[in-house]
Scaffold this active site. Sequence first.
Site, PDB file in Angstrom:
ATOM      1  N   HIS A  88       0.812  -1.225   0.000  1.00 23.82           N
ATOM      2  CA  HIS A  88       0.000   0.000   0.000  1.00 23.82           C
ATOM      3  C   HIS A  88       0.843   1.271   0.000  1.00 23.82           C
ATOM      4  O   HIS A  88       0.494   2.272   0.634  1.00 23.82           O
ATOM      5  CB  HIS A  88      -0.963   0.006   1.189  1.00 23.82           C
ATOM      6  CG  HIS A  88      -2.015  -1.056   1.139  1.00 23.82           C
ATOM      7  ND1 HIS A  88      -2.580  -1.496  -0.044  1.00 23.82           N
ATOM      8  CD2 HIS A  88      -2.612  -1.787   2.131  1.00 23.82           C
ATOM      9  CE1 HIS A  88      -3.484  -2.431   0.215  1.00 23.82           C
ATOM     10  NE2 HIS A  88      -3.516  -2.639   1.514  1.00 23.82           N
ATOM     11  N   HIS A 158      -9.752   1.618   1.039  1.00 24.16           N
ATOM     12  CA  HIS A 158      -9.635   0.415   1.871  1.00 24.16           C
ATOM     13  C   HIS A 158     -10.794   0.364   2.874  1.00 24.16           C
ATOM     14  O   HIS A 158     -10.607   0.006   4.043  1.00 24.16           O
ATOM     15  CB  HIS A 158      -8.298   0.397   2.593  1.00 24.16           C
ATOM     16  CG  HIS A 158      -7.770  -0.981   2.871  1.00 24.16           C
ATOM     17  ND1 HIS A 158      -8.309  -1.789   3.841  1.00 24.16           N
ATOM     18  CD2 HIS A 158      -6.768  -1.694   2.310  1.00 24.16           C
ATOM     19  CE1 HIS A 158      -7.639  -2.933   3.883  1.00 24.16           C
ATOM     20  NE2 HIS A 158      -6.709  -2.906   2.951  1.00 24.16           N
ATOM     21  N   GLU A 286     -11.560  -3.665  -3.010  1.00 28.65           N
ATOM     22  CA  GLU A 286     -10.599  -2.633  -3.380  1.00 28.65           C
ATOM     23  C   GLU A 286     -10.386  -2.634  -4.893  1.00 28.65           C
ATOM     24  O   GLU A 286      -9.644  -3.454  -5.434  1.00 28.65           O
ATOM     25  CB  GLU A 286      -9.271  -2.874  -2.662  1.00 28.65           C
ATOM     26  CG  GLU A 286      -9.389  -2.994  -1.151  1.00 28.65           C
ATOM     27  CD  GLU A 286      -8.162  -3.653  -0.537  1.00 28.65           C
ATOM     28  OE1 GLU A 286      -7.030  -3.177  -0.795  1.00 28.65           O
ATOM     29  OE2 GLU A 286      -8.327  -4.663   0.173  1.00 28.65           O
TER      30      GLU A 286
END
Length: 322
Positions: A88, A158, A286
């Site tokens: 991420h 998220h 996502e």
Amino acid sequence: MKEFHLQNDAGLRLGVLDFGATLTALELPVDGHYRNVLLACEPTDYPGQNAYLGAIVGRFANRIGGARLTRDGQHWSLDANEGTTCLHGGSQSLHNREWQVSELAGDRIRLHTRLADGEQGFPGNLDVNLEYRLEQQDLVIELTATTDAPTPVNLTSHAYFNLDGGDVREHSISIAADHYLPIDEHSLPLGKAEVTGPFDLRQRRLVGEEWLSHPQQIGACGYDHCFLLNPLPGQAAVTLVSGDERLRMEMYTDQPGVQLYTGNWLAGTPARGGGEWQNHQGLCLEAQQLPDSPNRPELGDPWLQPGETYRHVTRYRLIPAR
């Protein structure tokens, strides 16, 4: 940090925190009572939790193997925040900084931030703009970004959804995907594979059906896999239905993949109002570019060039039972 509250004429409500551009609530009337479908914690708990609860993640969502980029003979070492992997965008990225609010109205909010050249090891200054807006029964998330040097970009929300407050394995789901990405012990894709067994979600089925019956699920303690979307025109990419059958959510996106994550490591994350979330109390959908694609052209080209604009629009439509 500051929390903002939006509402539209259809009665849809949204909570947004400037820290991480985090979604803190999404509420709508179901059977005459407001139902919140997002997991959250107290605002003061966000900097300390590591579940990316409700935040925007990037500059590259999901994983880059070896925490390393290679392009045109150049190499960049990234922040390895998950073993040897960059997850991420690194440990200090979009999810844990205060974004600036550029516009605020009753049913929409725009925020922006900059990821500096070299931040978490990535090349290029990346300017990111985000809009959350409420359109009838839809939450729309629109992201754009520009850069002054070639850089991989993959931004997503998220958010953890729970449509009825129970175990999300009691929800039912369908995903318009004929292929998915099996993963190795580092959660990196092994390559594209046809959906089979519990990964064949083309027809609606319980999230928990055949639970942990597949080696891929056993390794991930549930679903934590990217599905390659191929919906028909006008078809939802994902449909999620609450266990009590009173609420349906449809997801539409212009992204090529969706990471289905069933909250396999949620336990211990602080919950809003006290207590802690438990595993499988929320799931993420996502929308994104494919994981590890910056170094693997067969998985797509997520590199953004100067003069180009990255664009991402995802729509979550909430439909109560009648």
